[in-house]
Design a protein around this motif. Structure first.
Motif, PDB file in Angstrom:
ATOM      1  N   MET A   1       0.805  -1.200   0.000  1.00  0.00           N
ATOM      2  CA  MET A   1       0.000   0.000   0.000  1.00  0.00           C
ATOM      3  C   MET A   1       0.845   1.260   0.000  1.00  0.00           C
ATOM      4  SD  MET A   1      -2.973  -0.462  -0.323  1.00  0.00           S
ATOM      5  CE  MET A   1      -4.561  -0.130   0.205  1.00  0.00           C
ATOM      6  N   GLU A   2       2.031   1.152   0.508  1.00  0.00           N
ATOM      7  CA  GLU A   2       2.909   2.318   0.573  1.00  0.00           C
ATOM      8  C   GLU A   2       3.295   2.775  -0.846  1.00  0.00           C
ATOM      9  OE1 GLU A   2       4.826   5.356   2.316  1.00  0.00           O
ATOM     10  OE2 GLU A   2       3.659   3.900   3.416  1.00  0.00           O
ATOM     11  N   ILE A   7       2.719   6.706  -5.533  1.00  0.00           N
ATOM     12  CA  ILE A   7       2.317   6.985  -6.926  1.00  0.00           C
ATOM     13  C   ILE A   7       1.197   8.019  -6.952  1.00  0.00           C
ATOM     14  CG2 ILE A   7       1.268   5.983  -8.995  1.00  0.00           C
ATOM     15  CD1 ILE A   7       2.775   3.399  -8.357  1.00  0.00           C
ATOM     16  N   THR A   8       0.242   7.892  -6.034  1.00  0.00           N
ATOM     17  CA  THR A   8      -0.874   8.839  -5.962  1.00  0.00           C
ATOM     18  C   THR A   8      -0.369  10.231  -5.602  1.00  0.00           C
ATOM     19  OG1 THR A   8      -2.295   7.031  -5.260  1.00  0.00           O
ATOM     20  CG2 THR A   8      -3.128   9.252  -4.919  1.00  0.00           C
ATOM     21  N   ASP A   9       0.596  10.313  -4.695  1.00  0.00           N
ATOM     22  CA  ASP A   9       1.149  11.621  -4.308  1.00  0.00           C
ATOM     23  C   ASP A   9       1.866  12.285  -5.492  1.00  0.00           C
ATOM     24  OD1 ASP A   9       0.176  11.403  -1.734  1.00  0.00           O
ATOM     25  OD2 ASP A   9       2.072  10.647  -0.885  1.00  0.00           O
ATOM     26  N   PHE A  11       1.323  11.742  -8.722  1.00  0.00           N
ATOM     27  CA  PHE A  11       0.299  12.104  -9.690  1.00  0.00           C
ATOM     28  C   PHE A  11      -0.410  13.393  -9.264  1.00  0.00           C
ATOM     29  CE2 PHE A  11      -4.011  11.800 -11.444  1.00  0.00           C
ATOM     30  CZ  PHE A  11      -3.709  11.713 -12.794  1.00  0.00           C
ATOM     31  N   ASN A  12      -0.757  13.515  -7.967  1.00  0.00           N
ATOM     32  CA  ASN A  12      -1.421  14.725  -7.454  1.00  0.00           C
ATOM     33  C   ASN A  12      -0.511  15.932  -7.578  1.00  0.00           C
ATOM     34  OD1 ASN A  12      -3.814  13.448  -6.856  1.00  0.00           O
ATOM     35  ND2 ASN A  12      -3.195  12.955  -4.743  1.00  0.00           N
ATOM     36  N   TRP A  13       0.791  15.756  -7.306  1.00  0.00           N
ATOM     37  CA  TRP A  13       1.733  16.878  -7.413  1.00  0.00           C
ATOM     38  C   TRP A  13       1.844  17.338  -8.875  1.00  0.00           C
ATOM     39  CZ3 TRP A  13       6.603  17.117  -9.846  1.00  0.00           C
ATOM     40  CH2 TRP A  13       7.295  18.294  -9.628  1.00  0.00           C
ATOM     41  N   LEU A  14       1.953  16.358  -9.869  1.00  0.00           N
ATOM     42  CA  LEU A  14       2.046  16.708 -11.283  1.00  0.00           C
ATOM     43  C   LEU A  14       0.774  17.436 -11.744  1.00  0.00           C
ATOM     44  CD1 LEU A  14       3.639  13.467 -12.800  1.00  0.00           C
ATOM     45  CD2 LEU A  14       4.721  15.704 -12.604  1.00  0.00           C
ATOM     46  N   GLU A  15      -0.363  17.004 -11.227  1.00  0.00           N
ATOM     47  CA  GLU A  15      -1.623  17.623 -11.604  1.00  0.00           C
ATOM     48  C   GLU A  15      -1.742  19.032 -11.028  1.00  0.00           C
ATOM     49  OE1 GLU A  15      -6.292  16.311 -11.856  1.00  0.00           O
ATOM     50  OE2 GLU A  15      -5.051  15.497 -10.264  1.00  0.00           O
TER      51      GLU A  15
END
Length: 174
Positions: A1-2, A7-9, A11-15
């Protein structure tokens, strides 16, 4: 899960910074610019395949003695059209095939390979009503043909192991 959280962090930063939108726009622009070049490149490769096949087909049909020139062209056109259809080249029309075959034939002639004339039947040069001359009556012409077509007995009995006999030239011929 880590790993999923990292990966989600990212992706959120790039967005949030707008980098993701810029990358998507850049990829779309590159695809739109490269696509016509790739289509043209593929079509040129296909065209070269058809031209090479047409030259091979023209070479094949030019050596057939039983076909007239128009029959050779029709057969070459059909062969090239079937080849293009078999490969799925939907852009090849009968007009394109005709011009490709004609171009291949012109290239074939330019290379100096066109030395095969179609077989033709011999037509009499004299009219049928004209009477034979006294020197050439039907009986004398028939006997001349019969004499020229008979084989000499000494040439028939010649064994295969012997070397062919040479005819010596006389001094009068020299």
């Amino acid at each position: 899960m880590e790993t999923f959280k990292q990966i989600t962090d990212v992706f959120n930063w790039l967005e949030s910074t707008g980098i993701l939108a810029a990358l998507v726009a850049l990829i779309l622009v590159v695809v739109k610019q490269v696509q016509p070049y790739l289509k043209l490149h593929i079509k040129n490769k296909q065209f070269n395949q058809v031209v090479q096949f047409a030259l091979t087909t023209v070479t094949k049909f030019a050596t057939l003695e039983g076909l007239s020139k128009s029959d050779r062209k029709k057969a070459a056109d059909k062969d090239v059209a079937d080849f293009a259809a078999q490969l799925g080249f939907s852009w090849v029309t009968p007009e394109i095939v005709d011009s490709i075959v004609e171009s291949a034939y012109q290239q074939f002639k330019k290379l100096g390979y066109d030395n095969h004339e179609p077989a033709t039947s011999l037509e009499p040069t004299e009219p049928a009503e004209k009477s034979p001359t006294p020197a050439q009556t039907p009986a004398s012409s028939a006997s001349a043909v019969a004499q020229s077509s008979t084989a000499k007995p000494e040439s028939v009995a010649e064994p295969a192991s012997e070397a062919p006999k040479t005819v010596e030239k006389s001094d009068a011929n020299a």
